[in-house]
Scaffold this active site. Structure first.
Site, short mmCIF file in Angstrom:
data_model
loop_
_atom_site.label_atom_id
_atom_site.label_comp_id
_atom_site.label_asym_id
_atom_site.label_seq_id
_atom_site.Cartn_x
_atom_site.Cartn_y
_atom_site.Cartn_z
CG LEU A 250 -3.66 -40.79 11.08
CD1 LEU A 250 -2.74 -40.02 10.14
CD2 LEU A 250 -4.47 -39.83 11.92
CB ALA A 251 -10.20 -41.04 10.40
CE LYS A 252 -4.90 -41.91 4.66
NZ LYS A 252 -4.33 -42.86 3.76
NE ARG A 253 -12.26 -37.09 11.03
CZ ARG A 253 -11.63 -35.99 11.42
NH1 ARG A 253 -11.96 -34.81 10.92
NH2 ARG A 253 -10.67 -36.05 12.31
CB ALA A 254 -12.42 -34.46 3.44
#
Ligand code: GLU
Length: 317
Positions: A250-254
């Site tokens: 999972l990308a930890k994009r804001a």
């Protein structure tokens, strides 16, 4: 008595993966027959990574999801094992380190990362590098090249075996697979392995439920508990990771897949809890919205929980 804990790091918002672990941990205790305890502990020991305001937002998201805590920080009732905020527990970690030092189990290490990877053999245990032991027997009164880290002198033959309630039998030769690991960093910050071992033992946690990216850390933590003289270690239940819909990390994009984001998009707490409880195998039957209490009331034993990573629904990504 079943005592579990949820131990978020306030380094960002609560993600679906955090809610997944919190639900399993909380429901295991609340669904137990007889006495139980749920502990909320704030793992803010790595202070440079702490994000201002994240703690309050996580606390609010957890309450919105329907969790309450019998002990802990953040508006929970406090309790016999206070403080529950790691940054306020440094004296306890100082004492633990002093105990290990007095037993001859620690040494200072002024190697840089680059020096270690030059000398080290190929990574074992995941992608961690086995410390080659450069400073193990170096004179203590030498001039240090930099403020030294403190390492554990892992005794030879430190083989730790445990039966994970979800993953089954795990055995690790800590001296070979990990080597002498860091207890306190050169910048003075205590390492995750030490603080978690001390806290789980001191807070009398009976069941540690957390994501399986920490499965390879568990042997180190049990070893530390033994060396510190704790006679029992908790049971462990490592739940699979929550992944992106395509199976990737999972990308930890804001904001990506954060509970905050789902709330803002009008997804209800019961929809989230019902979906997670069903996917994780905590509850049987058809998928339906559920409260955290309903999940706890009919929770399956950890041996029946899901073992494979769970891809989140595309609509949540
Ligand atoms: N504080 C860690 C995290 O937020 C959890 C560590 C643990 O459960 O042992 O990922």
């Amino acid at each position: 008595m079943v005592r579990t804990r949820f131990a978020p790091s306030p380094t960002g918002d609560l993600h679906v993966g955090g809610a997944w672990t919190a639900l399993a941990s909380w429901a295991l205790a609340r669904g137990a027959r007889g006495a139980s305890g749920t502990v909320l502990r704030v793992e803010d020991i790595d202070t440079p990574r702490v994000v201002a305001g994240a703690a309050a937002r996580i606390a609010d998201d957890l309450a919105w999801l329907g969790f309450d805590w019998s002990e802990g920080a953040w508006g929970a009732a406090g309790g016999d094992h206070a403080p529950y905020i790691q940054s306020e527990r440094t004296r306890i970690y100082d004492d633990a380190l002093a105990k290990l030092a007095a037993a001859g189990l620690t040494y200072p290490c002024d190697c840089s990362r680059a020096e270690i990877s030059r000398v080290a053999s190929a990574p074992h245990a995941g992608d961690e590098i086995v410390y080659p032991g450069t400073c193990r027997d170096a004179p203590r009164d030498r001039e240090m090249k930099r403020p030294p880290a403190i390492r554990l002198r892992v005794p030879k033959g430190s083989t730790i075996a445990f039966d994970d309630l979800v993953c089954g039998r795990v055995e690790q030769h800590v001296d070979v697979a990990v080597g002498d690991f860091v207890l306190r960093r050169g910048d003075g910050i205590y390492a995750y392995q030490l603080v978690v071992a001390v806290d789980d033992a001191a807070m009398e946690i009976s069941h540690v439920v957390r994501a399986d990216d920490l499965l390879a850390s568990t042997a180190r933590q049990i070893l530390l508990m033994r060396l510190l003289g704790f006679t029992t270690a908790p049971s462990y239940a490592h739940v699979p990771m929550v992944v992106a819909p395509d199976g990737d990390r999972l990308a930890k994009r804001a904001g990506a897949a954060s509970i905050r984001d789902l709330r803002a998009r009008g997804v209800s707490a019961e929809a989230i809890v019902g979906t997670l409880g069903h996917a994780l195998g905590l509850v049987r039957g058809d998928l339906r919205p559920m409260t955290a209490r309903e999940v706890a009331a009919s929770i399956a034993p950890p041996s029946a929980w899901r073992r494979e990573p769970w891809p989140i629904p595309a609509a949540w990504a």
